[in-house]
Scaffold this motif. Structure first.
Motif, PDB file in Angstrom:
ATOM      1  N   ARG A   1       3.900   1.540  -1.157  1.00  0.00           N
ATOM      2  CA  ARG A   1       4.529   1.683  -2.466  1.00  0.00           C
ATOM      3  C   ARG A   1       3.562   2.243  -3.501  1.00  0.00           C
ATOM      4  O   ARG A   1       3.906   3.057  -4.356  1.00  0.00           O
ATOM      5  CB  ARG A   1       5.093   0.326  -2.913  1.00  0.00           C
ATOM      6  CG  ARG A   1       5.994   0.435  -4.147  1.00  0.00           C
ATOM      7  CD  ARG A   1       6.510  -0.935  -4.562  1.00  0.00           C
ATOM      8  NE  ARG A   1       7.291  -1.552  -3.524  1.00  0.00           N
ATOM      9  CZ  ARG A   1       6.895  -2.602  -2.816  1.00  0.00           C
ATOM     10  NH1 ARG A   1       5.712  -3.135  -3.072  1.00  0.00           N
ATOM     11  NH2 ARG A   1       7.655  -3.122  -1.885  1.00  0.00           N
ATOM     12  N   ARG A   2       2.281   1.770  -3.441  1.00  0.00           N
ATOM     13  CA  ARG A   2       1.264   2.286  -4.372  1.00  0.00           C
ATOM     14  C   ARG A   2       1.035   3.787  -4.152  1.00  0.00           C
ATOM     15  O   ARG A   2       0.956   4.569  -5.111  1.00  0.00           O
ATOM     16  CB  ARG A   2      -0.041   1.525  -4.178  1.00  0.00           C
ATOM     17  CG  ARG A   2       0.011   0.103  -4.732  1.00  0.00           C
ATOM     18  CD  ARG A   2      -1.292  -0.612  -4.437  1.00  0.00           C
ATOM     19  NE  ARG A   2      -1.253  -2.000  -4.950  1.00  0.00           N
ATOM     20  CZ  ARG A   2      -2.227  -2.885  -4.751  1.00  0.00           C
ATOM     21  NH1 ARG A   2      -3.316  -2.527  -4.039  1.00  0.00           N
ATOM     22  NH2 ARG A   2      -2.113  -4.085  -5.242  1.00  0.00           N
ATOM     23  N   ALA A   3       0.930   4.199  -2.862  1.00  0.00           N
ATOM     24  CA  ALA A   3       0.717   5.621  -2.577  1.00  0.00           C
ATOM     25  C   ALA A   3       1.909   6.440  -3.056  1.00  0.00           C
ATOM     26  O   ALA A   3       1.742   7.532  -3.644  1.00  0.00           O
ATOM     27  CB  ALA A   3       0.501   5.827  -1.067  1.00  0.00           C
TER      28      ALA A   3
ATOM     29  N   ASP B   1       3.948   5.657  -5.505  1.00  0.00           N
ATOM     30  CA  ASP B   1       3.955   5.663  -6.971  1.00  0.00           C
ATOM     31  C   ASP B   1       2.955   6.671  -7.517  1.00  0.00           C
ATOM     32  O   ASP B   1       3.245   7.415  -8.471  1.00  0.00           O
ATOM     33  CB  ASP B   1       3.628   4.273  -7.493  1.00  0.00           C
ATOM     34  CG  ASP B   1       4.763   3.291  -7.191  1.00  0.00           C
ATOM     35  OD1 ASP B   1       5.899   3.759  -6.928  1.00  0.00           O
ATOM     36  OD2 ASP B   1       4.520   2.058  -7.205  1.00  0.00           O
ATOM     37  N   SER B   2       1.751   6.727  -6.895  1.00  0.00           N
ATOM     38  CA  SER B   2       0.727   7.694  -7.354  1.00  0.00           C
ATOM     39  C   SER B   2       1.191   9.125  -7.105  1.00  0.00           C
ATOM     40  O   SER B   2       1.003  10.023  -7.945  1.00  0.00           O
ATOM     41  CB  SER B   2      -0.595   7.429  -6.651  1.00  0.00           C
ATOM     42  OG  SER B   2      -0.439   7.591  -5.243  1.00  0.00           O
ATOM     43  N   SER B   3       1.850   9.369  -5.952  1.00  0.00           N
ATOM     44  CA  SER B   3       2.356  10.710  -5.657  1.00  0.00           C
ATOM     45  C   SER B   3       3.453  11.089  -6.647  1.00  0.00           C
ATOM     46  O   SER B   3       3.479  12.222  -7.165  1.00  0.00           O
ATOM     47  CB  SER B   3       2.892  10.750  -4.232  1.00  0.00           C
ATOM     48  OG  SER B   3       3.468  12.004  -3.953  1.00  0.00           O
ATOM     49  N   ASN B   4       4.349  10.151  -6.948  1.00  0.00           N
ATOM     50  CA  ASN B   4       5.416  10.448  -7.919  1.00  0.00           C
ATOM     51  C   ASN B   4       4.845  10.697  -9.309  1.00  0.00           C
ATOM     52  O   ASN B   4       5.333  11.566 -10.070  1.00  0.00           O
ATOM     53  CB  ASN B   4       6.412   9.284  -7.964  1.00  0.00           C
ATOM     54  CG  ASN B   4       7.207   9.175  -6.688  1.00  0.00           C
ATOM     55  OD1 ASN B   4       7.407  10.184  -5.992  1.00  0.00           O
ATOM     56  ND2 ASN B   4       7.674   7.971  -6.372  1.00  0.00           N
ATOM     57  N   LEU B   5       3.767  10.000  -9.680  1.00  0.00           N
ATOM     58  CA  LEU B   5       3.136  10.191 -10.992  1.00  0.00           C
ATOM     59  C   LEU B   5       2.501  11.571 -11.105  1.00  0.00           C
ATOM     60  O   LEU B   5       2.644  12.265 -12.132  1.00  0.00           O
ATOM     61  CB  LEU B   5       2.103   9.090 -11.207  1.00  0.00           C
ATOM     62  CG  LEU B   5       1.425   9.078 -12.572  1.00  0.00           C
ATOM     63  CD1 LEU B   5       2.455   8.888 -13.695  1.00  0.00           C
ATOM     64  CD2 LEU B   5       0.392   7.939 -12.645  1.00  0.00           C
ATOM     65  N   SER B   6       1.807  11.987 -10.042  1.00  0.00           N
ATOM     66  CA  SER B   6       1.166  13.320 -10.061  1.00  0.00           C
ATOM     67  C   SER B   6       2.225  14.422 -10.110  1.00  0.00           C
ATOM     68  O   SER B   6       2.088  15.409 -10.846  1.00  0.00           O
ATOM     69  CB  SER B   6       0.276  13.497  -8.827  1.00  0.00           C
ATOM     70  OG  SER B   6       1.075  13.384  -7.636  1.00  0.00           O
TER      71      SER B   6
ATOM     72  N   LYS C   1       3.534  14.649 -13.665  1.00  0.00           N
ATOM     73  CA  LYS C   1       2.601  15.345 -14.559  1.00  0.00           C
ATOM     74  C   LYS C   1       2.684  16.849 -14.367  1.00  0.00           C
ATOM     75  O   LYS C   1       2.714  17.632 -15.337  1.00  0.00           O
ATOM     76  CB  LYS C   1       1.186  14.855 -14.306  1.00  0.00           C
ATOM     77  CG  LYS C   1       0.951  13.433 -14.803  1.00  0.00           C
ATOM     78  CD  LYS C   1      -0.481  12.999 -14.508  1.00  0.00           C
ATOM     79  CE  LYS C   1      -0.739  11.570 -15.023  1.00  0.00           C
ATOM     80  NZ  LYS C   1      -2.121  11.136 -14.742  1.00  0.00           N
TER      81      LYS C   1
ATOM     82  N   ASP D   1       0.846  -1.211   0.000  1.00  0.00           N
ATOM     83  CA  ASP D   1       0.000   0.000   0.000  1.00  0.00           C
ATOM     84  C   ASP D   1       0.875   1.253   0.000  1.00  0.00           C
ATOM     85  O   ASP D   1       0.587   2.227  -0.733  1.00  0.00           O
ATOM     86  CB  ASP D   1      -0.913  -0.011   1.226  1.00  0.00           C
ATOM     87  CG  ASP D   1      -1.919  -1.163   1.174  1.00  0.00           C
ATOM     88  OD1 ASP D   1      -2.155  -1.673   0.047  1.00  0.00           O
ATOM     89  OD2 ASP D   1      -2.424  -1.589   2.248  1.00  0.00           O
TER      90      ASP D   1
END
Length: 382
Positions: free
Chosen positions: A340-342, A344-349, A352, A338
């Motif tokens: 790592r997923r959070a 990854d989503s923060s790094n993706l945003s 962008k 969980d």
């Protein structure tokens, strides 16, 4: 943790251990005395060894006497050879001296036929002018005188013949004297050799007599030793038979063959026995041993059951601990997934937003001058 049983050492056990250690030490000492070939004399015939030593000493004494006899003979021979060598040297010296005296007396340079050619006083002896046929001035070239035509030819020839005869006689006398001296020396040498042979024969006879006497004494000694050995063996055999008969009688009447149970009683207490006299346990002792063995079997079964229960308890606890560890590890993995997923989503945003900001900055940079860009950038930053 299970309880552990500890054995308590009793005084009687300590005494028993000390007795066993003492017996082991005594047995080791006895084995060292018996099996040590250097110090062991059991089973050996010491009297025979003494006889062999005595015979060896006699043999060594005989050899020593023989060597001393040979040494004395060699010293005597050396002395005689030295005397003969000195005598030969003295004879040779006398002969050389006699020859020298003869040469000085009868073979002087003046008597030589060619002495006139090397005479140092030739000028003093020279004659004046020619006076006779013997004048030296009558040379060959003058042909005044020829060989054999002098006036003193007959006297000179007679003198030469007389001189040759004297020389021949002198040589004959010297040869006879030398021959006589040689015969005398040969006779003396023969006599000396005969004396040596007689002395050697006498020494050989003495050696044979000594050897015969030694052999006879050794033979008598060996004979006496053999008789003494036979007598000793008879006495030993008789004594051994008597000892064996006494031992058989004692064994037949003793407690060993009669199996008397009282002989196994130990002086250390009623519960102790003598192992080499013990004939076995009584029925009461056997029953007591069986009862103790049954109690030991029951106690061992009880201890095995307790150990089995402890093993089961420990297995159950180990399984529960492993299960709890597995559940905790799964929970940790879910939390890490969980997180790592959070992340990854923060790094993706964020990526962008950075791409959009970079795109916007590129558009502003291409549409406005540099000064306006910096002004706008500063205003935007405010």
């Amino acid at each position: 943790m299970g309880s552990q049983t500890m054995a308590v050492a009793l005084p009687k056990d300590l005494r028993q251990d000390a007795s066993l250690a003492k017996r082991r030490h005594a047995e080791l000492c006895r084995q060292k005395r018996i099996f040590n070939a250097r110090n062991r004399i059991i089973g050996g015939d010491t009297e025979a060894w003494d006889v062999q030593v005595h015979d060896q000493k006699i043999k060594e004494a005989t050899e020593k006497a023989r060597h001393e006899t040979f040494a004395a003979e060699m010293r005597q021979n050396d002395k005689i050879m030295c005397i003969l060598e000195n005598r030969i040297k003295r004879d040779r010296k006398n002969l050389c001296k006699a020859i020298s005296d003869f040469q000085q007396s009868f073979q002087k340079p003046e008597t030589r036929r060619e002495f006139d050619l090397s005479d140092p006083l030739a000028l003093k002896k020279d004659l004046p002018a020619r006076q006779s046929d013997n004048d030296i001035r009558n040379t060959i070239s003058g042909m005044q005188k020829f060989m054999g035509e002098d006036l003193n030819f007959h006297e000179r020839k007679k003198f030469q013949e007389e001189q040759n005869r004297e020389w021949s006689l002198q040589q004959q006398r010297e040869w006879k004297n030398a021959r006589a001296e040689q015969k005398c020396a040969e006779a003396l040498y023969t006599e000396t050799r005969l004396q040596f042979d007689e002395a050697a024969k006498h020494l050989q006879k003495l050696e044979g007599t000594t050897r015969k006497a030694v052999c006879a004494s050794v033979k008598d000694f060996n004979k006496s030793q053999a008789i003494e050995s036979v007598e000793r063996k008879k006495r030993e055999k008789k004594q051994e038979q008597e000892d064996n008969l006494t031992e058989i009688t004692n064994l037949l009447r003793g407690d060993l063959l009669s199996e008397n149970p009282q002989q196994a009683a130990s002086s250390f207490g009623p519960h102790r026995v003598v192992p080499d006299r013990w004939k076995g346990m009584t029925q009461e002792q056997l029953e007591q041993i069986r009862l103790v063995q049954k109690q030991q079997v029951q106690e061992k079964l009880r201890l095995q059951e307790e150990k089995h229960q402890r093993d089961l308890d420990w297995d159950r606890r180990r399984i529960q601990g492993a299960r709890a560890a597995l559940l905790f590890e799964r929970q940790q993995r879910r939390q890490q997934r969980d997180l790592r997923r959070a992340l990854d989503s923060s790094n993706l945003s964020l990526a962008k937003e950075q791409r959009l900001q970079k795109k916007y900055m590129n558009e502003v940079y291409t549409n406005q001058p540099t000064g306006d860009y910096f002004t706008q950038f500063n205003t935007g930053s405010r």
